[in-house]
Scaffold this active site. Structure first.
Site: not given
Ligand code: FCB
Length: 474
Positions: A86, A130, A175, A303, A305, A377
Protein backbone atom coordinates in the site's frame (compact mmCIF):
# COMPACT_ATOMS: atom_id res chain seq x y z
CA UNK A 1 14.98 -18.22 10.31
CA UNK A 2 12.28 -20.88 10.53
CA UNK A 3 13.28 -22.38 13.86
CA UNK A 4 13.51 -19.00 15.56
CA UNK A 5 9.88 -17.98 15.31
CA UNK A 6 7.91 -20.95 16.56
CA UNK A 7 4.62 -19.20 17.33
CA UNK A 8 4.26 -18.11 13.73
CA UNK A 9 3.03 -21.51 12.49
CA UNK A 10 -0.07 -21.59 14.67
CA UNK A 11 -0.92 -17.98 14.01
CA UNK A 12 -0.40 -18.36 10.25
CA UNK A 13 -2.87 -21.24 10.19
CA UNK A 14 -5.62 -18.96 11.48
CA UNK A 15 -5.74 -16.86 8.27
CA UNK A 16 -7.72 -17.86 5.19
CA UNK A 17 -6.49 -18.54 1.67
CA UNK A 18 -6.27 -15.43 -0.45
CA UNK A 19 -5.63 -13.16 2.54
CA UNK A 20 -3.88 -9.91 1.65
CA UNK A 21 -0.53 -9.56 3.44
CA UNK A 22 1.05 -6.16 3.09
CA UNK A 23 2.89 -3.19 4.46
CA UNK A 24 2.09 0.48 3.94
CA UNK A 25 3.80 3.81 3.30
CA UNK A 26 2.75 7.25 2.10
CA UNK A 27 4.22 9.56 -0.51
CA UNK A 28 5.53 12.46 1.57
CA UNK A 29 6.89 10.13 4.24
CA UNK A 30 9.08 8.10 1.88
CA UNK A 31 9.53 9.63 -1.57
CA UNK A 32 11.89 12.59 -1.09
CA UNK A 33 12.83 14.22 -4.43
CA UNK A 34 10.39 17.00 -3.61
CA UNK A 35 11.85 19.28 -6.27
CA UNK A 36 12.35 16.66 -8.97
CA UNK A 37 10.87 16.37 -12.44
CA UNK A 38 8.17 19.01 -12.23
CA UNK A 39 6.56 18.03 -8.91
CA UNK A 40 4.54 20.90 -7.44
CA UNK A 41 4.69 21.97 -3.82
CA UNK A 42 2.47 20.36 -1.22
CA UNK A 43 1.27 21.81 2.08
CA UNK A 44 3.84 19.63 3.84
CA UNK A 45 6.70 21.25 1.89
CA UNK A 46 5.55 24.61 3.21
CA UNK A 47 4.75 23.45 6.74
CA UNK A 48 8.11 21.82 7.43
CA UNK A 49 9.84 25.11 6.65
CA UNK A 50 7.98 26.95 9.38
CA UNK A 51 10.09 27.01 12.54
CA UNK A 52 8.83 24.79 15.36
CA UNK A 53 6.45 22.70 13.27
CA UNK A 54 8.56 19.53 13.21
CA UNK A 55 10.25 18.51 16.46
CA UNK A 56 13.67 17.79 14.96
CA UNK A 57 13.47 20.57 12.36
CA UNK A 58 13.61 17.97 9.59
CA UNK A 59 11.62 17.62 6.38
CA UNK A 60 10.72 15.15 3.63
CA UNK A 61 13.10 16.56 1.00
CA UNK A 62 15.04 13.30 0.93
CA UNK A 63 12.96 11.05 3.20
CA UNK A 64 14.00 7.49 2.32
CA UNK A 65 14.45 8.33 -1.34
CA UNK A 66 11.69 6.07 -2.67
CA UNK A 67 11.20 8.22 -5.77
CA UNK A 68 14.69 7.25 -6.93
CA UNK A 69 14.65 3.71 -5.64
CA UNK A 70 11.75 1.72 -7.05
CA UNK A 71 13.93 -1.37 -7.22
CA UNK A 72 14.91 -1.03 -3.56
CA UNK A 73 11.32 -0.62 -2.37
CA UNK A 74 10.08 -3.55 -4.39
CA UNK A 75 13.01 -5.68 -3.21
CA UNK A 76 12.11 -4.80 0.38
CA UNK A 77 8.47 -5.80 -0.06
CA UNK A 78 9.67 -9.00 -1.71
CA UNK A 79 12.23 -9.72 1.00
CA UNK A 80 9.34 -9.79 3.47
CA UNK A 81 7.39 -12.20 1.26
CA UNK A 82 4.37 -9.89 1.06
CA UNK A 83 1.74 -10.21 -1.63
CA UNK A 84 0.60 -6.56 -1.43
CA UNK A 85 1.99 -3.07 -0.98
CA UNK A 86 0.00 0.00 0.00
CA UNK A 87 1.46 3.36 -1.05
CA UNK A 88 -0.01 6.77 -1.79
CA UNK A 89 0.15 9.09 -4.77
CA UNK A 90 1.54 12.56 -4.30
CA UNK A 91 -1.18 14.76 -5.76
CA UNK A 92 1.24 17.64 -6.58
CA UNK A 93 3.66 15.24 -8.25
CA UNK A 94 0.88 14.38 -10.69
CA UNK A 95 -1.00 17.71 -10.75
CA UNK A 96 1.58 20.32 -9.74
CA UNK A 97 -0.94 23.17 -9.53
CA UNK A 98 -3.83 21.10 -8.20
CA UNK A 99 -5.73 21.61 -11.44
CA UNK A 100 -6.04 19.55 -14.61
CA UNK A 101 -2.47 20.16 -15.82
CA UNK A 102 -0.72 16.81 -15.58
CA UNK A 103 2.98 16.26 -14.98
CA UNK A 104 3.79 13.17 -17.07
CA UNK A 105 6.98 12.42 -15.09
CA UNK A 106 4.92 12.10 -11.92
CA UNK A 107 2.55 9.62 -13.48
CA UNK A 108 5.47 7.73 -14.95
CA UNK A 109 7.01 7.16 -11.51
CA UNK A 110 3.83 5.55 -10.20
CA UNK A 111 3.30 3.61 -13.40
CA UNK A 112 6.84 2.22 -13.17
CA UNK A 113 6.34 1.36 -9.50
CA UNK A 114 3.11 -0.47 -10.31
CA UNK A 115 4.79 -2.41 -13.12
CA UNK A 116 7.73 -3.34 -10.90
CA UNK A 117 5.38 -4.59 -8.16
CA UNK A 118 3.23 -6.59 -10.56
CA UNK A 119 6.33 -8.17 -12.10
CA UNK A 120 7.04 -9.64 -8.66
CA UNK A 121 3.48 -10.76 -8.08
CA UNK A 122 2.81 -7.96 -5.57
CA UNK A 123 -0.65 -6.35 -5.67
CA UNK A 124 -0.64 -2.54 -5.41
CA UNK A 125 -3.13 -0.82 -3.11
CA UNK A 126 -3.15 2.88 -3.92
CA UNK A 127 -4.15 5.65 -1.53
CA UNK A 128 -5.12 8.78 -3.44
CA UNK A 129 -4.83 11.25 -0.57
CA UNK A 130 -2.41 10.80 2.30
CA UNK A 131 -2.28 14.46 3.35
CA UNK A 132 -0.06 16.13 0.75
CA UNK A 133 -2.51 18.66 -0.68
CA UNK A 134 -1.10 20.80 -3.50
CA UNK A 135 -0.05 24.12 -1.95
CA UNK A 136 -1.78 25.87 -4.88
CA UNK A 137 -5.12 24.58 -3.55
CA UNK A 138 -4.33 25.59 0.03
CA UNK A 139 -3.56 29.06 -1.34
CA UNK A 140 -7.15 29.12 -2.58
CA UNK A 141 -8.51 28.10 0.84
CA UNK A 142 -7.64 24.41 1.19
CA UNK A 143 -10.06 21.79 2.45
CA UNK A 144 -12.49 24.27 4.06
CA UNK A 145 -13.29 25.31 0.48
CA UNK A 146 -15.64 23.15 -1.59
CA UNK A 147 -13.67 23.49 -4.81
CA UNK A 148 -10.84 21.41 -3.32
CA UNK A 149 -13.13 18.38 -3.29
CA UNK A 150 -14.01 18.91 -6.95
CA UNK A 151 -10.34 19.22 -7.89
CA UNK A 152 -9.69 15.97 -5.99
CA UNK A 153 -12.30 14.16 -8.08
CA UNK A 154 -10.47 15.34 -11.23
CA UNK A 155 -7.17 14.13 -9.82
CA UNK A 156 -8.67 10.75 -8.91
CA UNK A 157 -9.85 10.27 -12.46
CA UNK A 158 -6.48 11.32 -13.90
CA UNK A 159 -4.74 8.79 -11.65
CA UNK A 160 -7.24 6.06 -12.39
CA UNK A 161 -7.09 6.65 -16.14
CA UNK A 162 -3.31 6.19 -16.04
CA UNK A 163 -3.11 3.26 -13.61
CA UNK A 164 -6.55 1.66 -13.44
CA UNK A 165 -5.74 -0.91 -16.12
CA UNK A 166 -3.31 -2.47 -13.61
CA UNK A 167 -4.47 -1.24 -10.19
CA UNK A 168 -7.71 -2.60 -8.76
CA UNK A 169 -7.51 -1.44 -5.13
CA UNK A 170 -8.16 2.25 -4.46
CA UNK A 171 -8.34 4.00 -1.09
CA UNK A 172 -9.68 7.50 -1.63
CA UNK A 173 -8.76 9.45 1.51
CA UNK A 174 -6.54 8.36 4.38
CA UNK A 175 -7.73 9.34 7.86
CA UNK A 176 -9.94 12.35 7.16
CA UNK A 177 -9.99 12.95 10.95
CA UNK A 178 -6.28 13.76 10.88
CA UNK A 179 -6.44 15.77 7.66
CA UNK A 180 -9.31 17.89 8.96
CA UNK A 181 -8.68 18.24 12.67
CA UNK A 182 -4.89 17.98 12.99
CA UNK A 183 -4.56 20.13 9.87
CA UNK A 184 -7.18 22.81 10.54
CA UNK A 185 -8.11 22.63 14.27
CA UNK A 186 -5.05 21.75 16.38
CA UNK A 187 -2.55 22.78 13.72
CA UNK A 188 -0.20 19.90 14.48
CA UNK A 189 -0.19 18.90 10.84
CA UNK A 190 -0.03 20.89 7.61
CA UNK A 191 -1.34 23.43 6.86
CA UNK A 192 -1.11 24.21 10.59
CA UNK A 193 -4.29 26.27 10.86
CA UNK A 194 -6.12 26.60 14.17
CA UNK A 195 -9.64 27.34 13.00
CA UNK A 196 -12.08 24.91 14.64
CA UNK A 197 -15.16 26.01 12.68
CA UNK A 198 -13.30 25.77 9.38
CA UNK A 199 -12.00 22.33 10.34
CA UNK A 200 -15.57 21.00 10.32
CA UNK A 201 -16.05 22.32 6.78
CA UNK A 202 -12.73 20.70 5.90
CA UNK A 203 -13.98 17.38 7.27
CA UNK A 204 -17.11 17.63 5.14
CA UNK A 205 -15.20 18.46 1.98
CA UNK A 206 -12.80 15.56 2.58
CA UNK A 207 -15.84 13.27 2.71
CA UNK A 208 -17.28 14.89 -0.41
CA UNK A 209 -13.90 14.32 -2.07
CA UNK A 210 -14.11 10.66 -1.07
CA UNK A 211 -17.63 10.29 -2.45
CA UNK A 212 -16.84 11.97 -5.76
CA UNK A 213 -13.62 10.00 -6.25
CA UNK A 214 -15.23 6.69 -5.27
CA UNK A 215 -18.03 7.28 -7.79
CA UNK A 216 -15.60 8.30 -10.54
CA UNK A 217 -13.49 5.18 -10.04
CA UNK A 218 -16.47 2.84 -9.88
CA UNK A 219 -17.91 4.39 -13.04
CA UNK A 220 -14.61 3.86 -14.84
CA UNK A 221 -14.11 0.32 -13.52
CA UNK A 222 -17.00 -1.46 -11.83
CA UNK A 223 -14.55 -4.23 -10.85
CA UNK A 224 -12.37 -1.87 -8.81
CA UNK A 225 -12.30 -2.27 -5.03
CA UNK A 226 -12.99 1.16 -3.56
CA UNK A 227 -12.21 2.05 0.02
CA UNK A 228 -11.74 4.89 2.50
CA UNK A 229 -9.14 4.76 5.29
CA UNK A 230 -10.29 5.71 8.77
CA UNK A 231 -8.40 5.63 12.07
CA UNK A 232 -10.49 3.98 14.77
CA UNK A 233 -10.04 3.97 18.53
CA UNK A 234 -12.01 2.24 21.27
CA UNK A 235 -13.03 5.08 23.60
CA UNK A 236 -13.60 4.47 27.32
CA UNK A 237 -15.01 6.82 29.95
CA UNK A 238 -12.59 7.38 32.85
CA UNK A 239 -15.45 6.85 35.35
CA UNK A 240 -19.21 6.34 35.28
CA UNK A 241 -19.77 10.03 36.06
CA UNK A 242 -22.17 11.58 33.50
CA UNK A 243 -19.54 14.06 32.31
CA UNK A 244 -17.08 11.27 31.56
CA UNK A 245 -19.68 9.13 29.80
CA UNK A 246 -20.65 12.14 27.71
CA UNK A 247 -16.98 12.76 26.87
CA UNK A 248 -16.69 9.15 25.65
CA UNK A 249 -19.80 9.56 23.49
CA UNK A 250 -18.40 12.77 22.01
CA UNK A 251 -14.93 11.45 21.21
CA UNK A 252 -16.34 8.20 19.82
CA UNK A 253 -18.72 10.33 17.74
CA UNK A 254 -16.09 12.57 16.19
CA UNK A 255 -13.43 9.89 15.84
CA UNK A 256 -15.31 6.74 14.90
CA UNK A 257 -18.88 7.52 13.81
CA UNK A 258 -18.68 10.88 12.00
CA UNK A 259 -16.83 9.57 8.97
CA UNK A 260 -18.21 6.02 8.76
CA UNK A 261 -21.84 7.07 9.17
CA UNK A 262 -21.40 9.63 6.41
CA UNK A 263 -19.70 7.21 4.02
CA UNK A 264 -21.75 4.11 4.76
CA UNK A 265 -25.13 5.49 5.87
CA UNK A 266 -25.22 8.84 4.08
CA UNK A 267 -25.86 10.84 7.27
CA UNK A 268 -23.74 12.43 9.96
CA UNK A 269 -24.57 11.15 13.48
CA UNK A 270 -27.20 13.46 14.98
CA UNK A 271 -25.58 13.75 18.39
CA UNK A 272 -22.31 14.97 16.86
CA UNK A 273 -24.20 17.40 14.61
CA UNK A 274 -25.73 18.83 17.82
CA UNK A 275 -22.28 19.14 19.45
CA UNK A 276 -20.81 20.85 16.38
CA UNK A 277 -23.66 23.38 16.28
CA UNK A 278 -21.70 25.25 18.96
CA UNK A 279 -19.29 26.18 16.14
CA UNK A 280 -21.05 26.00 12.80
CA UNK A 281 -24.41 26.28 11.04
CA UNK A 282 -23.32 23.70 8.41
CA UNK A 283 -24.11 26.01 5.51
CA UNK A 284 -21.34 24.21 3.60
CA UNK A 285 -23.46 21.04 3.33
CA UNK A 286 -25.37 21.43 0.07
CA UNK A 287 -28.42 19.48 -1.06
CA UNK A 288 -27.35 16.14 -2.45
CA UNK A 289 -23.96 16.10 -0.73
CA UNK A 290 -24.82 13.28 1.64
CA UNK A 291 -26.01 11.10 -1.25
CA UNK A 292 -22.73 11.77 -3.06
CA UNK A 293 -20.74 10.90 0.05
CA UNK A 294 -22.72 7.69 0.44
CA UNK A 295 -20.90 6.17 -2.55
CA UNK A 296 -20.39 2.43 -2.92
CA UNK A 297 -17.57 1.25 -0.64
CA UNK A 298 -16.34 -2.31 -1.12
CA UNK A 299 -13.87 -2.42 1.73
CA UNK A 300 -13.53 -0.19 4.76
CA UNK A 301 -9.85 0.44 5.50
CA UNK A 302 -9.21 0.30 9.23
CA UNK A 303 -6.15 1.98 10.70
CA UNK A 304 -5.68 0.91 14.30
CA UNK A 305 -2.99 1.86 16.79
CA UNK A 306 -4.36 2.54 20.24
CA UNK A 307 -7.27 3.37 22.56
CA UNK A 308 -8.49 6.42 24.48
CA UNK A 309 -9.75 6.96 28.01
CA UNK A 310 -11.49 10.32 28.39
CA UNK A 311 -12.91 12.60 31.03
CA UNK A 312 -15.25 15.57 30.80
CA UNK A 313 -13.18 17.40 33.39
CA UNK A 314 -10.49 18.76 31.12
CA UNK A 315 -6.90 17.71 31.53
CA UNK A 316 -4.17 16.62 29.21
CA UNK A 317 -4.33 16.54 25.43
CA UNK A 318 -4.49 13.20 23.69
CA UNK A 319 -1.28 11.19 23.74
CA UNK A 320 -1.52 11.29 19.95
CA UNK A 321 -0.79 15.01 20.04
CA UNK A 322 2.56 16.20 18.79
CA UNK A 323 4.34 18.60 21.15
CA UNK A 324 4.17 21.20 18.37
CA UNK A 325 0.37 21.47 18.49
CA UNK A 326 -1.46 24.11 20.49
CA UNK A 327 -5.16 24.05 19.62
CA UNK A 328 -7.53 21.17 20.42
CA UNK A 329 -7.98 18.47 17.79
CA UNK A 330 -11.52 18.00 19.11
CA UNK A 331 -13.60 20.93 17.84
CA UNK A 332 -16.46 21.86 20.19
CA UNK A 333 -14.98 19.48 22.77
CA UNK A 334 -12.24 21.53 24.39
CA UNK A 335 -13.37 20.45 27.86
CA UNK A 336 -12.41 16.84 27.24
CA UNK A 337 -9.22 15.42 28.69
CA UNK A 338 -7.35 12.23 27.87
CA UNK A 339 -6.13 10.19 30.81
CA UNK A 340 -3.64 7.34 30.87
CA UNK A 341 -5.08 3.93 31.74
CA UNK A 342 -1.72 2.63 32.91
CA UNK A 343 -1.19 0.25 29.99
CA UNK A 344 2.21 -0.25 28.35
CA UNK A 345 2.90 2.40 25.70
CA UNK A 346 4.90 2.66 22.49
CA UNK A 347 7.52 5.32 21.80
CA UNK A 348 4.64 7.59 20.70
CA UNK A 349 3.10 7.30 24.17
CA UNK A 350 0.23 5.34 22.56
CA UNK A 351 -1.29 2.72 24.85
CA UNK A 352 -1.11 -0.85 23.57
CA UNK A 353 -4.44 -2.72 23.52
CA UNK A 354 -4.59 -5.51 20.91
CA UNK A 355 -8.08 -6.64 21.99
CA UNK A 356 -9.27 -3.15 21.00
CA UNK A 357 -8.61 -4.13 17.38
CA UNK A 358 -10.90 -7.15 17.68
CA UNK A 359 -13.52 -4.88 19.27
CA UNK A 360 -13.22 -2.25 16.53
CA UNK A 361 -13.52 -4.87 13.77
CA UNK A 362 -16.49 -6.68 15.31
CA UNK A 363 -18.25 -3.41 16.09
CA UNK A 364 -17.75 -2.13 12.52
CA UNK A 365 -19.05 -5.38 11.10
CA UNK A 366 -22.08 -5.15 13.39
CA UNK A 367 -22.80 -1.53 12.45
CA UNK A 368 -22.12 -1.82 8.71
CA UNK A 369 -22.65 -5.50 7.89
CA UNK A 370 -22.46 -5.27 4.09
CA UNK A 371 -18.92 -3.96 3.81
CA UNK A 372 -15.64 -5.87 3.82
CA UNK A 373 -12.86 -4.82 6.17
CA UNK A 374 -9.10 -4.54 5.82
CA UNK A 375 -6.57 -3.43 8.41
CA UNK A 376 -4.58 -0.98 6.31
CA UNK A 377 -2.34 0.37 9.10
CA UNK A 378 -1.19 -1.13 12.37
CA UNK A 379 2.21 -0.86 13.97
CA UNK A 380 4.34 0.72 16.63
CA UNK A 381 7.26 3.08 17.09
CA UNK A 382 10.10 1.99 19.31
CA UNK A 383 13.61 3.46 19.65
CA UNK A 384 15.49 0.90 17.57
CA UNK A 385 19.25 0.45 17.61
CA UNK A 386 21.34 -1.04 14.87
CA UNK A 387 23.75 -3.37 16.62
CA UNK A 388 26.30 -5.32 14.64
CA UNK A 389 24.13 -5.39 11.54
CA UNK A 390 20.97 -6.45 13.37
CA UNK A 391 17.96 -4.64 14.88
CA UNK A 392 16.42 -6.50 17.78
CA UNK A 393 12.94 -5.09 18.32
CA UNK A 394 11.07 -7.59 20.50
CA UNK A 395 8.48 -4.97 21.52
CA UNK A 396 7.42 -4.34 17.92
CA UNK A 397 7.43 -8.07 17.13
CA UNK A 398 5.17 -8.64 20.15
CA UNK A 399 2.92 -5.73 19.12
CA UNK A 400 2.44 -7.08 15.58
CA UNK A 401 1.99 -10.66 16.76
CA UNK A 402 -0.69 -9.71 19.28
CA UNK A 403 -2.54 -7.50 16.84
CA UNK A 404 -2.50 -10.24 14.22
CA UNK A 405 -3.91 -12.62 16.83
CA UNK A 406 -6.60 -9.99 17.43
CA UNK A 407 -7.36 -10.04 13.68
CA UNK A 408 -7.59 -13.83 13.79
CA UNK A 409 -10.02 -13.55 16.72
CA UNK A 410 -12.18 -11.22 14.62
CA UNK A 411 -12.05 -13.66 11.70
CA UNK A 412 -13.11 -16.46 14.06
CA UNK A 413 -16.18 -14.48 15.00
CA UNK A 414 -17.20 -14.02 11.37
CA UNK A 415 -15.75 -10.60 10.53
CA UNK A 416 -15.07 -10.39 6.75
CA UNK A 417 -11.46 -9.27 7.13
CA UNK A 418 -9.60 -9.45 3.81
CA UNK A 419 -6.14 -8.14 4.64
CA UNK A 420 -3.57 -6.71 7.00
CA UNK A 421 -0.97 -4.03 6.22
CA UNK A 422 1.74 -3.27 8.74
CA UNK A 423 2.65 0.37 9.23
CA UNK A 424 5.23 0.75 8.00
CA UNK A 425 7.31 -1.04 5.42
CA UNK A 426 10.36 0.97 6.49
CA UNK A 427 11.29 3.77 8.91
CA UNK A 428 10.32 7.13 7.44
CA UNK A 429 9.37 10.76 8.06
CA UNK A 430 6.79 10.67 10.85
CA UNK A 431 5.08 14.04 10.25
CA UNK A 432 5.49 16.51 13.14
CA UNK A 433 7.81 14.01 14.81
CA UNK A 434 10.25 14.09 11.89
CA UNK A 435 12.74 11.24 11.95
CA UNK A 436 12.55 10.78 15.73
CA UNK A 437 10.02 7.92 15.58
CA UNK A 438 10.71 4.62 13.85
CA UNK A 439 7.71 2.55 12.71
CA UNK A 440 9.36 0.35 10.08
CA UNK A 441 9.62 -3.41 9.81
CA UNK A 442 12.80 -2.42 8.04
CA UNK A 443 15.39 -0.15 9.64
CA UNK A 444 16.65 2.77 7.59
CA UNK A 445 19.96 4.48 8.23
CA UNK A 446 18.79 8.03 7.52
CA UNK A 447 22.36 9.12 6.71
CA UNK A 448 23.26 6.46 4.16
CA UNK A 449 19.81 5.17 3.17
CA UNK A 450 20.89 1.62 4.02
CA UNK A 451 18.00 -0.72 4.90
CA UNK A 452 18.14 -3.64 7.31
CA UNK A 453 15.20 -5.92 8.00
CA UNK A 454 14.44 -5.75 11.73
CA UNK A 455 13.68 -8.88 13.75
CA UNK A 456 9.99 -7.90 13.61
CA UNK A 457 10.20 -7.80 9.81
CA UNK A 458 11.89 -11.21 9.71
CA UNK A 459 9.18 -12.58 11.98
CA UNK A 460 6.37 -11.03 9.92
CA UNK A 461 7.95 -12.32 6.72
CA UNK A 462 8.18 -15.79 8.22
CA UNK A 463 4.53 -15.70 9.28
CA UNK A 464 3.40 -14.47 5.87
CA UNK A 465 5.42 -17.13 4.08
CA UNK A 466 3.90 -19.83 6.27
CA UNK A 467 0.38 -18.50 5.75
CA UNK A 468 0.86 -18.23 2.01
CA UNK A 469 2.52 -21.63 1.65
CA UNK A 470 -0.12 -23.40 3.74
CA UNK A 471 -3.03 -21.77 2.05
CA UNK A 472 -1.94 -21.27 -1.50
CA UNK A 473 -1.14 -24.98 -1.64
CA UNK A 474 -4.72 -25.87 -0.67
C1 FCB B 1 -1.21 7.28 10.83
C2 FCB B 1 -0.81 7.84 9.49
C3 FCB B 1 0.52 7.34 9.00
C4 FCB B 1 1.54 7.24 10.11
C5 FCB B 1 0.97 6.48 11.28
C6 FCB B 1 1.94 6.30 12.42
O1 FCB B 1 -2.13 8.13 11.45
O2 FCB B 1 -1.79 7.54 8.52
O3 FCB B 1 0.94 8.17 7.96
O4 FCB B 1 1.95 8.51 10.46
O5 FCB B 1 -0.17 7.13 11.76
Amino acid sequence: MTTEFKGAADLAARFPAGFTWGAATSSYQVEGATGADGRGKSIWDSFVNEPGRVVDGSNGDTAIDSYRNIAGDVATVKALGLNSYRFSLSWPRICPDGDGRVNPAGLRYYSDLVDALLAEGITPWITLYHWDLPQALEDRGGWPVRDTALRFADFALIAHTALGDRVKHWITVNEPWCAAFLGYASGEHAPGRREPAESIAAAHHLMLAHGLAARAIKAADPEATVSIGINFYPVYAATDAPGDLDAARRVDGVQNRWFTDAALRGAYPEDVVEDFKALTDFEFILDGDMELINAPVDVLSVNYYSRFTVTGNGGSASASAAPTGAGSAWPANDHIGFVPAGLPVTDMGWEIEPSGLTDVLTRLHGSYPGVGLAVTENGAAFPDKLDDGRVKDPERLDYVERHLAACADALDSGVPLVGYFAWSLADNFEWAWGYTKRFGLVYVDFETGERIVKDSGRWYGDLVRRARTNREAE
